[in-house]
Structure formats: structure tokens, C-alpha cells
Enzyme design. Sequence first.
Site, PDB file in Angstrom:
ATOM      1  N   ASN A 101       1.561  -4.361   1.093  1.00  0.00           N
ATOM      2  CA  ASN A 101       1.091  -5.463   0.270  1.00  0.00           C
ATOM      3  C   ASN A 101       1.315  -6.810   0.947  1.00  0.00           C
ATOM      4  O   ASN A 101       0.935  -6.980   2.090  1.00  0.00           O
ATOM      5  CB  ASN A 101       1.727  -5.395  -1.123  1.00  0.00           C
ATOM      6  CG  ASN A 101       0.681  -5.425  -2.213  1.00  0.00           C
ATOM      7  OD1 ASN A 101      -0.233  -6.231  -2.194  1.00  0.00           O
ATOM      8  ND2 ASN A 101       0.801  -4.525  -3.172  1.00  0.00           N
ATOM      9  N   ASP A 157       4.642  -7.786  -5.055  1.00  0.00           N
ATOM     10  CA  ASP A 157       3.227  -7.607  -4.699  1.00  0.00           C
ATOM     11  C   ASP A 157       2.856  -8.607  -3.605  1.00  0.00           C
ATOM     12  O   ASP A 157       3.367  -8.527  -2.509  1.00  0.00           O
ATOM     13  CB  ASP A 157       2.371  -7.764  -5.956  1.00  0.00           C
ATOM     14  CG  ASP A 157       1.024  -7.078  -5.837  1.00  0.00           C
ATOM     15  OD1 ASP A 157       0.348  -7.287  -4.821  1.00  0.00           O
ATOM     16  OD2 ASP A 157       0.625  -6.351  -6.763  1.00  0.00           O
TER      17      ASP A 157
END
Length: 249
Positions: A101, A157
Amino acid sequence: MVGTIALTADTNTILAAMQRTIVPVDVLAKTFGAPLLTVPEDHGVESMRFNDGKGSPGGAFIVGRMHSSWRNGEPGRLYRADVKTGKLEALLGPNDVGLPNGMAWDTARRKMYFVDTYAGTVSAYETDEAGVPVKDADGRLQGRCLVKVPKEDGIPDGMTIDREGNLWVALAEGSALGCYDPSTGELKRKVQLPVKKPLACTFGGPSLDQLFVTTRIEKGEGASEHWGSILSVKVPGVSGVAGAYTVET
């Protein structure tokens, strides 16, 4: 589905990493060009797609691919994607990364920070002058884990870096942005958001003092009113690093 986009030297052209291809997009004509790169069959095509990625300080395109069943332990991969030759260089394989990510580079441009959402970690990798992580004699990347995000804080994230070298991480399912000191791994501050699932963040605005945050869909009772929005957040005294890296094409 578009997993990520990257800037190029041509301000009218961006790159879009789709499910299996990377294509140029003319932002004025609003048209997609022919694929510059296609993922080979033996790299795991079924149920996989490109996810987060960015241009490095030296113009390389570093981009990850994720599996739709990543929560069940299906691994992803991290690549250097050379759109000039159409070739992929594997940086982290299925044994090395769960869900690739967010990424960012330190202000000295010799270190890449990288989020593995499945592992809940932020790690650091030494890089070459182009900002590409350097492999050891055995052809592997040796990262150093800086942060392990507790599950109660959410899932790390997307990520960016501020002018002071602190890492800002979108804490999906945690309703917040977390600011971490990469030298100690300390959570320095947390900024609560009016959504449950922020996905990625980057600095922008004339003074680079706005954190733009993307958010994802929320379903069912208790879904946030602002899910799916792009949020603009100002944190007093915090601003980003000037200049966005472009990918060589």
C-alpha cells in the site's frame, strides 16, 4: 478499476494502473491510450489488481498489486514498473508482502517508507539514487519495521510525508490519520476524521498545508455521512514537501 495514478513530465498526461495494465491518460482529451505495460500471466492475474503506487525521486514507478482475498492471507507483490520497456521488476514477492500500500521517500531521497496493510506495518528500505529499494546479494529487499499499528487503531493504508520528515498514514477502519516519527516509530498525533475508512492522504494547496484524504464506501447502519468524499484537513504548523515526483516515460 484504477488502483493508482502517477504524474509524468507531460502535464497533460498521467499514468493509470488498472487491473492488469498501465495506460497513459490524456487529461485534456479525457482518453485512454494503448497499454504501456501488461502483467504477465505467471505473475498472478486472477483476482489481483494494481493498488497503490507512486513515482520515485528518480522517475521510477513503484507500484503494488493486491489480491481481492487479502484479508484471508492471499499475498500481493511490489514492483518497479518500467513503462518505457513494458517490463516489471519484482521487488517484493508473495512470500514478502501481504497487501502493498502507501509509500513515501525521506527528504534525503535515500530511503523509501512502505505500508503492508495486511501486516499492519510501516517499514523502511534503503534506496539507490533513483529512489528504488536496493536488493542484497541474494536478490532480496531487507526492510526494517518502524511501526506496527495496533488493530484497535485501524488498518494502515495510504501514506505521505511532511516537511519535518514525519509520516502521515490513513488509518482505514480507524476514522483517523496517524502521524508517526520514523526514527522512533512513535505515534506523535492522531487526527480524527468524519469517516470510518480513510484510504490515502497527500499534501496540497498553495502552501502545501492541506492534507487531501480519499475515503471509501461504507455500508449498513452507522455508515458515515461523508463516505466516498475527498476531505481537506489542515493541521496547524504542518505542511508537506514541495514537488511531486514524475515517472519517466
